[in-house]
Design an enzyme around this catalytic site. Structure first.
Site, PDB file in Angstrom:
ATOM      1  N   ASN A   1       0.918  -1.188  -0.145  1.00 40.69           N
ATOM      2  CA  ASN A   1       0.059   0.167  -0.215  1.00 40.69           C
ATOM      3  C   ASN A   1       0.835   1.185   0.002  1.00 40.69           C
ATOM      4  O   ASN A   1       2.128   1.117   0.126  1.00 40.69           O
ATOM      5  CB  ASN A   1      -0.791   0.098   1.311  1.00 40.69           C
ATOM      6  CG  ASN A   1      -0.225  -0.013   2.494  1.00 40.69           C
ATOM      7  OD1 ASN A   1       0.592   0.844   3.030  1.00 40.69           O
ATOM      8  ND2 ASN A   1      -0.452  -1.298   3.107  1.00 40.69           N
TER       9      ASN A   1
ATOM     10  N   ASP B   1      -3.499  -6.709   4.831  1.00 40.75           N
ATOM     11  CA  ASP B   1      -4.787  -7.582   5.319  1.00 40.75           C
ATOM     12  C   ASP B   1      -4.588  -8.898   4.631  1.00 40.75           C
ATOM     13  O   ASP B   1      -5.111  -9.810   5.216  1.00 40.75           O
ATOM     14  CB  ASP B   1      -5.766  -6.938   5.173  1.00 40.75           C
ATOM     15  CG  ASP B   1      -6.347  -5.878   6.158  1.00 40.75           C
ATOM     16  OD1 ASP B   1      -5.326  -5.974   7.160  1.00 40.75           O
ATOM     17  OD2 ASP B   1      -6.522  -4.975   5.821  1.00 40.75           O
TER      18      ASP B   1
ATOM     19  N   LYS C   1       9.283 -15.800 -11.846  1.00 35.41           N
ATOM     20  CA  LYS C   1       8.604 -14.553 -12.275  1.00 35.41           C
ATOM     21  C   LYS C   1       7.444 -15.161 -13.391  1.00 35.41           C
ATOM     22  O   LYS C   1       7.989 -15.824 -14.340  1.00 35.41           O
ATOM     23  CB  LYS C   1       9.674 -13.733 -13.034  1.00 35.41           C
ATOM     24  CG  LYS C   1       8.961 -12.443 -13.481  1.00 35.41           C
ATOM     25  CD  LYS C   1       9.885 -11.588 -14.466  1.00 35.41           C
ATOM     26  CE  LYS C   1       9.086 -10.461 -14.979  1.00 35.41           C
ATOM     27  NZ  LYS C   1       9.799  -9.881 -15.981  1.00 35.41           N
TER      28      LYS C   1
ATOM     29  N   PHE D   1      -4.276   2.680  14.858  1.00 28.14           N
ATOM     30  CA  PHE D   1      -4.299   3.868  13.583  1.00 28.14           C
ATOM     31  C   PHE D   1      -5.417   3.128  12.965  1.00 28.14           C
ATOM     32  O   PHE D   1      -5.609   1.732  12.649  1.00 28.14           O
ATOM     33  CB  PHE D   1      -3.248   4.176  13.131  1.00 28.14           C
ATOM     34  CG  PHE D   1      -2.227   5.049  13.644  1.00 28.14           C
ATOM     35  CD1 PHE D   1      -1.527   4.559  14.800  1.00 28.14           C
ATOM     36  CD2 PHE D   1      -2.188   6.190  13.644  1.00 28.14           C
ATOM     37  CE1 PHE D   1      -0.834   5.333  15.511  1.00 28.14           C
ATOM     38  CE2 PHE D   1      -1.300   7.319  14.131  1.00 28.14           C
ATOM     39  CZ  PHE D   1      -0.511   6.613  15.202  1.00 28.14           C
TER      40      PHE D   1
ATOM     41  N   LYS E   1     -12.859  -0.666  15.672  1.00 25.51           N
ATOM     42  CA  LYS E   1     -11.552  -1.152  15.788  1.00 25.51           C
ATOM     43  C   LYS E   1     -11.061  -1.023  17.241  1.00 25.51           C
ATOM     44  O   LYS E   1     -10.254  -1.869  17.915  1.00 25.51           O
ATOM     45  CB  LYS E   1     -10.541  -0.299  14.897  1.00 25.51           C
ATOM     46  CG  LYS E   1     -10.510  -0.881  13.516  1.00 25.51           C
ATOM     47  CD  LYS E   1      -9.899  -0.037  12.433  1.00 25.51           C
ATOM     48  CE  LYS E   1     -10.226  -0.376  11.010  1.00 25.51           C
ATOM     49  NZ  LYS E   1      -9.646   0.387  10.048  1.00 25.51           N
TER      50      LYS E   1
ATOM     51  N   LYS F   1     -10.046  -4.618  19.107  1.00 27.63           N
ATOM     52  CA  LYS F   1      -8.716  -4.764  19.539  1.00 27.63           C
ATOM     53  C   LYS F   1      -8.321  -4.460  20.825  1.00 27.63           C
ATOM     54  O   LYS F   1      -7.081  -4.430  21.137  1.00 27.63           O
ATOM     55  CB  LYS F   1      -7.835  -3.984  18.331  1.00 27.63           C
ATOM     56  CG  LYS F   1      -8.320  -4.448  16.930  1.00 27.63           C
ATOM     57  CD  LYS F   1      -7.443  -3.906  15.863  1.00 27.63           C
ATOM     58  CE  LYS F   1      -7.955  -4.149  14.426  1.00 27.63           C
ATOM     59  NZ  LYS F   1      -6.848  -3.969  13.466  1.00 27.63           N
TER      60      LYS F   1
HETATM   61  N1  CTP Z   1      -3.250  -3.963  11.956  1.00 31.36           N
HETATM   62  C1  CTP Z   1      -2.518  -4.938  12.629  1.00 31.36           C
HETATM   63  N2  CTP Z   1      -2.612  -6.099  11.894  1.00 31.36           N
HETATM   64  C2  CTP Z   1      -3.037  -5.941  10.617  1.00 31.36           C
HETATM   65  C3  CTP Z   1      -3.905  -5.282  10.058  1.00 31.36           C
HETATM   66  C4  CTP Z   1      -3.849  -3.880  10.951  1.00 31.36           C
HETATM   67  O1  CTP Z   1      -1.891  -4.722  13.520  1.00 31.36           O
HETATM   68  N3  CTP Z   1      -2.988  -7.538  10.081  1.00 31.36           N
HETATM   69  C5  CTP Z   1      -3.267  -2.576  12.866  1.00 31.36           C
HETATM   70  C6  CTP Z   1      -2.802  -1.502  12.307  1.00 31.36           C
HETATM   71  O2  CTP Z   1      -1.438  -1.072  12.475  1.00 31.36           O
HETATM   72  C7  CTP Z   1      -3.608  -0.299  12.962  1.00 31.36           C
HETATM   73  C8  CTP Z   1      -4.997  -0.944  13.148  1.00 31.36           C
HETATM   74  O3  CTP Z   1      -4.569  -2.235  12.970  1.00 31.36           O
HETATM   75  O4  CTP Z   1      -3.058   0.175  13.917  1.00 31.36           O
HETATM   76  C9  CTP Z   1      -6.037  -0.575  11.919  1.00 31.36           C
HETATM   77  O5  CTP Z   1      -5.475  -0.994  10.663  1.00 31.36           O
HETATM   78  P1  CTP Z   1      -6.541  -0.682   9.473  1.00 31.36           P
HETATM   79  O6  CTP Z   1      -5.765  -1.134   8.317  1.00 31.36           O
HETATM   80  O7  CTP Z   1      -6.998   0.648   9.483  1.00 31.36           O
HETATM   81  O8  CTP Z   1      -7.664  -1.722   9.767  1.00 31.36           O
HETATM   82  P2  CTP Z   1      -7.844  -3.114   9.873  1.00 31.36           P
HETATM   83  O9  CTP Z   1      -7.757  -3.514  11.100  1.00 31.36           O
HETATM   84  O10 CTP Z   1      -6.920  -3.686   8.857  1.00 31.36           O
HETATM   85  O11 CTP Z   1      -9.334  -3.258   9.068  1.00 31.36           O
HETATM   86  P3  CTP Z   1      -9.968  -2.777   7.831  1.00 31.36           P
HETATM   87  O12 CTP Z   1      -8.861  -3.219   6.740  1.00 31.36           O
HETATM   88  O13 CTP Z   1     -11.038  -3.502   7.603  1.00 31.36           O
HETATM   89  O14 CTP Z   1     -10.197  -1.323   7.973  1.00 31.36           O
END
Ligand code: CTP
Length: 422
Positions: free
Chosen positions: A211, A280, A290, A325, A339, A343
């Site tokens: 990302n 995710d 490749k 975050f 969240k 969490k």
């Molecule tokens: N986070 C994490 N591990 C993951 C995904 C997210 O520790 N596999 C943590 C991120 O570092 C952040 C928080 O969870 O502090 C929220 O991350 P975000 O990407 O906004 O949300 P997700 O929990 O991944 O949910 P969604 O993708 O559905 O918004």
């Protein structure tokens, strides 16, 4: 908080070592940070660089002799000492270090240092054998004991042809040493774990899923916590940023590597701030070769990565503060609150990404904070370093709460909080 060097009066003491020429660039650097600079030189320093250089750069006369004959010169060290916010000795030779360690006052720098009440930052720079000499090391230790700040020299090729510790560090490293000395150490005793940047999940040896996270917010959090006296570990995915000074930085690539690194460090942490944008999903299979474009009809099968923060939340230690975050493109409040609860977090820092002035890649951020007791707080658009400082203010407010996990800030109805109805 703006750059702690802004609007500060910094006195730079230049000693007679080959690195004296770098002190000229350092004066310029400090002025670029918004500091006002005055320069004091030993006689030996004048053999390496002319005082006129420093006078031109700082815009002030340079103090080079103890007794210049005029009354102004006679009281200058008291006058400058009264106004100084910090002193930096750049470079500090073995001779000056010995004088400072023993309270000798027989030249402008050693006399001046005895007269100041502000922080003194000493940057030793000399031949490696001189630096490692036991007397010199004992003197440096003595400087620390009496409360001076020592910026360790860098290691590498030295002007004398030898190699090892003794080089003057990068100007940014010296400036960071000054900032630590200037900033109130309200986070001393905290062990902070910060994650930053994106993760990358391989598809084949040359392609990956990732990302647009730049890591800037997490790096700013790590740097500001260190300035405020915390011991900081930063676990970062791939970014273009250089490791913050004084922060133990662990580089990872995948979500699984980040999970392992976080789990290995988290037990020691009193505060965890998870600014990383963790992928995710990862590909179920990673091609060992490749993939060729004539296979391009390929359909990818993904599996979910572990949620690191959720895992941490489930095994949270008593008194540990967990900050998450939430980068959202819609339904900010609902998603952030979900969240926070899911969490087991003490604070969620949420922002809408994809805007010009906040979110990924840019230097500024506009965030909304969500607390477990239902409270919300909007912070104005600020540089990420200032957002980081504002967040540590809030987190230290949570720390001051009587019960772990409860927001003292909320209970005391902190005036800085804008507040929204949930
Ligand atoms: N986070 C994490 N591990 C993951 C995904 C997210 O520790 N596999 C943590 C991120 O570092 C952040 C928080 O969870 O502090 C929220 O991350 P975000 O990407 O906004 O949300 P997700 O929990 O991944 O949910 P969604 O993708 O559905 O918004």
């Amino acid at each position: 908080m703006p750059d702690p060097l802004r609007d500060k009066q910094i006195v730079v003491g230049v000693c007679g070592g080959i690195a004296a020429y770098k002190a000229a660039a350092f004066v310029r650097y400090l002025m670029g940070c918004g500091a006002a600079v005055r320069v004091i030189m030993t006689e030996a320093a004048c053999a390496f660089v002319g005082p006129v250089t420093f006078q031109a750069l700082s815009g002030h006369p340079v103090w080079t002799r103890m007794f210049s004959g005029d009354t102004e010169g006679a009281i200058r060290h008291i006058e400058w000492a009264r106004k100084a916010d910090a002193v930096a000795i750049v470079p500090a030779t073995a001779n000056t270090i010995a004088k400072l360690a023993h309270g000798i006052a027989d030249d402008p720098i050693s006399t001046f240092v005895l007269a100041v009440r502000c922080p003194v930052v000493v940057c030793p720079s000399m031949n490696v054998h001189m630096f490692e000499n036991r007397t010199v090391q004992a003197n440096i230790e003595r400087l620390r004991q009496v409360g001076m700040h020592v910026v360790e020299p860098a290691s590498g090729p030295l002007a004398c042809g030898e190699e090892g510790p003794g080089r003057l560090p990068e100007l940014e490293t010296i400036a960071e040493g000054l900032r630590w000395a200037l900033v109130t150490q309200d986070m001393a005793g905290e062990r902070v774990l910060v994650t930053a940047g994106p993760t990358r999940e391989a598809l084949d040896p040359v392609r990956f899923l990732s990302n647009a996270s730049s890591g800037k917010m997490g790096f700013a959090l790590a740097r500001t916590a260190r300035r405020r006296g915390a011991e900081v570990v930063l676990i970062s995915g791939p970014t273009a940023l250089s490791d913050p000074d004084g922060v133990r930085t662990i580089h990872v690539v995948t979500a699984k590597e980040m999970l392992d690194a976080v789990m290995a460090e988290a037990a020691e942490a009193t505060i965890v701030a998870k600014a990383a944008a963790v992928c995710d999903w990862r590909s179920r299979e990673v091609s060992p070769h490749k993939l060729k474009k004539d296979q391009s009809d390929a359909v990818w099968a993904f599996e979910k990565t572990d949620d690191i923060l959720e895992t941490l939340g489930k095994q949270k230690k008593d008194g540990q503060i967990l900050v998450g975050f939430a980068a959202e493109t819609q339904d900010l409040n609902t998603n952030a609150r979900t969240k926070l609860a899911q969490k087991h977090l003490d604070l969620v820092v949420a922002n809408l990404v994809g805007k010009e002035d906040s979110g990924f890649e840019v230097d500024t951020n506009r965030v909304r904070l969500f607390y477990p007791d239902g409270r919300e707080e909007d912070l104005p658009l600020m540089p990420k370093a200032d957002v980081a400082d504002a967040l540590w203010d809030r987190i230290m407010g949570l720390r001051a709460g009587a019960e772990p996990g409860k927001s003292a800030l909320y209970e005391s109805g902190d005036a800085r909080s804008a507040g929204h109805d949930p």
